[in-house]
Design an enzyme around this catalytic site. Structure first.
Site, PDB file in Angstrom:
ATOM      1  N   ARG A 154       0.835  -1.217   0.000  1.00 30.04           N
ATOM      2  CA  ARG A 154       0.000   0.000   0.000  1.00 30.04           C
ATOM      3  C   ARG A 154       0.865   1.260   0.000  1.00 30.04           C
ATOM      4  NH1 ARG A 154      -2.995  -3.176   3.907  1.00 30.04           N
ATOM      5  NH2 ARG A 154      -5.191  -3.347   3.345  1.00 30.04           N
ATOM      6  N   ILE A 155       1.888   1.275   0.850  1.00 30.16           N
ATOM      7  CA  ILE A 155       2.722   2.478   0.959  1.00 30.16           C
ATOM      8  C   ILE A 155       3.601   2.607  -0.293  1.00 30.16           C
ATOM      9  CG2 ILE A 155       4.594   3.585   2.285  1.00 30.16           C
ATOM     10  CD1 ILE A 155       3.331   2.198   4.802  1.00 30.16           C
ATOM     11  N   ILE A 233      12.263   3.675   4.845  1.00 24.90           N
ATOM     12  CA  ILE A 233      11.040   4.206   5.467  1.00 24.90           C
ATOM     13  C   ILE A 233      10.332   3.076   6.230  1.00 24.90           C
ATOM     14  CG2 ILE A 233       9.611   3.784   3.403  1.00 24.90           C
ATOM     15  CD1 ILE A 233       9.502   7.012   5.352  1.00 24.90           C
ATOM     16  N   ARG A 235      11.695  -0.341   8.468  1.00 30.60           N
ATOM     17  CA  ARG A 235      12.191  -0.624   9.815  1.00 30.60           C
ATOM     18  C   ARG A 235      13.711  -0.654   9.759  1.00 30.60           C
ATOM     19  NH1 ARG A 235       7.981   0.595  11.443  1.00 30.60           N
ATOM     20  NH2 ARG A 235       6.505  -0.564  12.741  1.00 30.60           N
ATOM     21  N   ASP A 259      14.687   7.041   7.930  1.00 29.14           N
ATOM     22  CA  ASP A 259      13.690   7.435   8.935  1.00 29.14           C
ATOM     23  C   ASP A 259      13.737   6.490  10.127  1.00 29.14           C
ATOM     24  OD1 ASP A 259      11.506   9.051   9.877  1.00 29.14           O
ATOM     25  OD2 ASP A 259      10.150   7.390   9.396  1.00 29.14           O
ATOM     26  N   GLU A 264      17.316   1.727  17.369  1.00 28.72           N
ATOM     27  CA  GLU A 264      16.602   3.004  17.276  1.00 28.72           C
ATOM     28  C   GLU A 264      16.306   3.504  18.685  1.00 28.72           C
ATOM     29  OE1 GLU A 264      13.719   3.441  13.960  1.00 28.72           O
ATOM     30  OE2 GLU A 264      12.322   3.802  15.605  1.00 28.72           O
ATOM     31  N   HIS A 283      11.985   8.375  12.991  1.00 26.26           N
ATOM     32  CA  HIS A 283      10.791   7.541  12.787  1.00 26.26           C
ATOM     33  C   HIS A 283       9.529   8.408  12.703  1.00 26.26           C
ATOM     34  CE1 HIS A 283       9.204   3.194  13.497  1.00 26.26           C
ATOM     35  NE2 HIS A 283       8.316   3.887  12.828  1.00 26.26           N
ATOM     36  N   GLY A 285       7.576   8.545   9.873  1.00 26.50           N
ATOM     37  CA  GLY A 285       6.816   8.119   8.694  1.00 26.50           C
ATOM     38  C   GLY A 285       5.360   8.547   8.697  1.00 26.50           C
ATOM     39  N   SER A 286       4.647   8.246   9.751  1.00 27.44           N
ATOM     40  CA  SER A 286       3.203   8.546   9.780  1.00 27.44           C
ATOM     41  C   SER A 286       2.885   9.735  10.683  1.00 27.44           C
ATOM     42  CB  SER A 286       2.438   7.313  10.266  1.00 27.44           C
ATOM     43  OG  SER A 286       2.821   7.002  11.595  1.00 27.44           O
TER      44      SER A 286
HETATM   45  C1  8YV Z   1       3.827   4.238  13.704  1.00 26.16           C
HETATM   46  C2  8YV Z   1       4.988   2.775  12.029  1.00 26.16           C
HETATM   47  O1  8YV Z   1       3.750   5.569  14.019  1.00 26.16           O
HETATM   48  O2  8YV Z   1       2.797   2.048  11.514  1.00 26.16           O
HETATM   49  C3  8YV Z   1       3.971   1.761  11.623  1.00 26.16           C
HETATM   50  O3  8YV Z   1       4.380   0.616  11.359  1.00 26.16           O
HETATM   51  O4  8YV Z   1       6.119   2.525  11.937  1.00 26.16           O
HETATM   52  C4  8YV Z   1       4.711   4.118  12.520  1.00 26.16           C
HETATM   53  O5  8YV Z   1       4.330   4.927  11.456  1.00 26.16           O
HETATM   54  C5  8YV Z   1       4.284   3.466  14.861  1.00 26.16           C
HETATM   55  O6  8YV Z   1       4.071   2.115  14.702  1.00 26.16           O
HETATM   56  C6  8YV Z   1       3.687   3.920  16.191  1.00 26.16           C
HETATM   57  O7  8YV Z   1       4.575   3.690  17.167  1.00 26.16           O
END
Ligand code: 8YV
Length: 318
Positions: A154-155, A233, A235, A259, A264, A283, A285-286
């Site tokens: 999806r991403i 982006i 892990r 990211d 980490e 980190h 990303g979202s």
């Molecule tokens: C989240 C993420 O913010 O959704 C994921 O897998 O890596 C991140 O965008 C995170 O999991 C929240 O801690």
């Protein structure tokens, strides 16, 4: 006689954001993780994971009445899903709602690394910037270049759409071919090696598991162009930290934008932090207000479904 109106007890890792704590507290009694790691807690029926705490069967077994594990986020590599499934405990996650934000961040990193945005910002603020010089801080082109996306989920698909808008040629590598994506937006399938060898930018956007851990190692980095830029982006452990540090130190590749890192955060004296051909973000990303709110809503919906014996909106499958 149990009190039917009482809120269910759930275990949460901390620190939760204030808004999430408020949203969860309206529906549940929150018990801290650290207070429940010992002994047996019959009253606990849910676990809510926010900041990637390690969760395996040994923790689950403290809660004989556990009905659901709900994760804030899509990646569940910190949860032993097989342990949960063998105990009949569904694990919920939040796919979909964070694709756009995470793809935006991948593109922000790609552009920052290619066009030296962070170094440019530092220089523009510094005392050294006294005269404009057309010869300084030349970066790498973005439009017309080849982007290789490892993982067209999806991403990855959202990253591809952005890249097409930037007039990039887009290759992807994935376990399965996406003929629809090939037809709809013109991405081209490549083997892992072809993608590494031909891309000007390589974005890695796959879940972390035993197959993907360390997939960008010294061998993979050695296949990349010396002008290529790597963006992670997904892990941290998808990329071998020692290998990327050496590759950047030796300028085997042009730059990286990460990211996520392994570990980490990196130790504060890690050599990667001293390099100017790496762009790092913690980190993010979202990390937009709107996306995090949607993740909160979906993860709480998953939680409440599990607590009331309903199917989760999004249940992780093995
Ligand atoms: C989240 C993420 O913010 O959704 C994921 O897998 O890596 C991140 O965008 C995170 O999991 C929240 O801690």
């Amino acid at each position: 006689m149990p009190n039917a109106s009482a809120k269910p007890n759930i275990v949460v890792d901390s620190p939760l954001s204030d808004s999430l704590r408020r949203m969860l507290s309206e529906r549940c009694e929150l018990l801290p993780w650290s207070a429940t790691e010992q002994g047996t807690h019959e009253s606990v029926t849910g676990i809510y994971t926010f900041g990637h705490p390690h969760l395996d069967g040994s923790m689950m077994d403290h809660f004989p009445e556990l009905k659901v594990i709900s994760n804030f986020g899509v990646g569940v590599d910190h949860i032993n899903v097989a342990d949960a499934i063998s105990r009949d405990i569904p694990v919920g996650n939040t796919p979909g709602v964070l694709d756009g934000a995470t793809a935006d961040m991948a593109f922000a990193l790609l552009m920052a690394a290619g066009r030296k945005v962070v170094a440019g910002d530092r220089y523009a603020r510094s005392r050294e910037f006294t005269v404009y010089d057309p010869g300084y801080m030349l970066g790498r082109e973005i439009h017309s270049q080849t982007l290789g996306i490892i993982g067209l989920g999806r991403i990855g698909y959202q990253i591809a759409r952005r890249a097409i808008g930037f007039d990039m040629r887009v290759m992807y590598h994935n376990r399965h071919r996406h003929e629809n994506a090939e037809q709809q937006i013109g991405v081209q399938y490549a083997t892992f090696d072809e993608l590494l060898q031909q891309s000007d930018y390589v974005v890695i956007s796959v879940p972390l598991n035993d197959e993907t851990r360390g997939m960008i190692d010294a061998i993979a980095l050695n296949q990349m162009k010396s002008t290529a830029i790597l963006i992670n982006i997904g892990r941290g452990p998808l990329v071998d930290t020692e290998a990327i540090t050496t590759a950047l130190q030796q300028k085997r590749i042009y730059a990286a934008a990460l990211d996520v890192t392994d570990p980490e955060p990196l130790p504060r004296d890690h050599p990667l932090l001293a390099l100017d051909n790496v762009t790092l973000t913690p980190h993010l990303g979202s990390a937009t207000e709107q996306t995090r709110h949607r993740m909160a809503e979906l993860s709480i919906e998953n939680l409440m479904c599990g607590l009331t014996d309903k199917a989760l909106i999004h249940e992780v499958t093995p």
